[in-house]
Design a protein around this motif. Structure first.
Motif: not given
Length: 311
Positions: A67, A69, A96, A98, A137, A139, A141, A149, A151, A153, A191, A193
């Motif tokens: 996971g 980067d 980011c 999630l 960003r 995302g 899940m 999931l 991802r 954006q 995940v 990311h």
């Protein structure tokens, strides 16, 4: 009182997510005064601080984990040690978010205004719009009966993609599949990311004993917040009376008269929400609870840092 296994196709905003309503939350978020973002360093032991903008101040390197980067690989240390290493930064301002969304069958229940599943989607959409407005960003899940999931954006397209996914997942037939929260958290850890923040939205019924350690593990890589979604009958005893129930096409009535009956019924219904709330509090996580009639944005903004404007 109603709990069903299928939804009308028009997205009425009560028993099924209405995509137009999720998109309209953009305007509500746009009226909020943005507070500094809550950022958390990627390594364990760092304290939270409120920051604006972006920064890339190097802190240390550690062995690569699933996971991470790949753009932040420490090639010099990798070459010396023979093992992949990732660079960590003192404060990672490139945000980011999630969102982890509970889609278990228990979410498709509600006695006031809307189902828990619909309220959870509204909260997730509000969080998505807030995140992209803050320059993050975003995302999402899902876990439970659906486990896809989306991802992360950036920009309005990212939030719109989240809204579309929320409506699409909600429209799927509800199954009896169960995914323990600990399994979902472990999957989220694989995940991430590069996510610097994680928002868990759940009614807590999937919360198991192993979730405690999984939340700790996830918290080493991102700032974790928890939003507990509950029905009014899960939060307080119902008034005396007869209550019609519907589940999977079966109808019945529950008679609640004595204080003990009503208390036992409430504790049984609210066991998941109580368990998840207690877990979040014991771990020192930022958390909040919301019923199905409340303003979803108010709950989310308290976790993500926004302040309402005076109107």
């Amino acid at each position: 009182m109603n709990a069903v296994a299928s939804h009308p196709a028009d997205g009425d905003g009560r028993s099924q997510v209405a995509l137009a309503e999720l998109i309209a939350l953009r305007a509500r978020v746009g009226r909020a005064r943005m507070a500094p973002l809550l950022s958390r360093a990627a390594r364990s032991g760092q304290q939270s601080s409120r920051l604006y903008g972006r920064g890339m101040d190097y802190a240390e390197s550690r062995v690569y984990q699933a996971g991470d980067d790949v753009r932040r690989l420490d090639w010099r240390l990798t070459a010396r040690s023979g093992k992949l290493h990732t660079k960590l930064f003192q404060e990672d301002r490139e945000g980011c978010l999630l969102i982890l969304l509970d889609t278990h069958a228990s979410m498709h229940f509600g006695t006031r205004v809307r189902f828990k599943s619909v309220q959870a989607a509204r909260a997730a959409a509000a969080a998505a719009w807030y995140a992209v407005r803050a320059g993050e960003r975003v995302g999402v899940m899902a876990f439970g009966h659906a486990d896809p999931l989306l991802r992360p954006q950036a920009g309005p397209r990212g939030a719109l993609a989240v809204c579309g996914a929320l409506a699409e997942w909600d429209a799927q037939p509800v199954s009896g599949r169960v995914e323990p929260l600990s399994d979902a958290l472990a999957r989220a850890g694989r995940v991430l990311h590069g996510a610097s923040r994680v928002l868990l939205v759940s009614d807590g019924f999937s919360c198991d004993a192993s979730a405690r350690q999984r939340l700790r593990d996830l918290g080493r890589h991102a700032g974790v917040s928890v939003l507990v979604v509950a029905d009014a009958l899960e939060l307080a005893p119902a008034p005396p009376g007869r209550y019609p129930l519907e589940h999977a096409g079966e109808r019945c009535e529950v008679l609640l008269q004595s204080e003990r009956q009503r208390g036992d019924f409430q504790r049984a219904l609210g066991a998941g929400a109580a368990r998840l709330g207690e877990l979040a509090q014991s771990l020192g996580l930022r958390w909040n609870s919301i019923d199905t009639a409340a303003d979803a944005f108010d709950a989310v903004s308290g976790l993500l840092g926004a302040r309402r404007t005076t109107r």
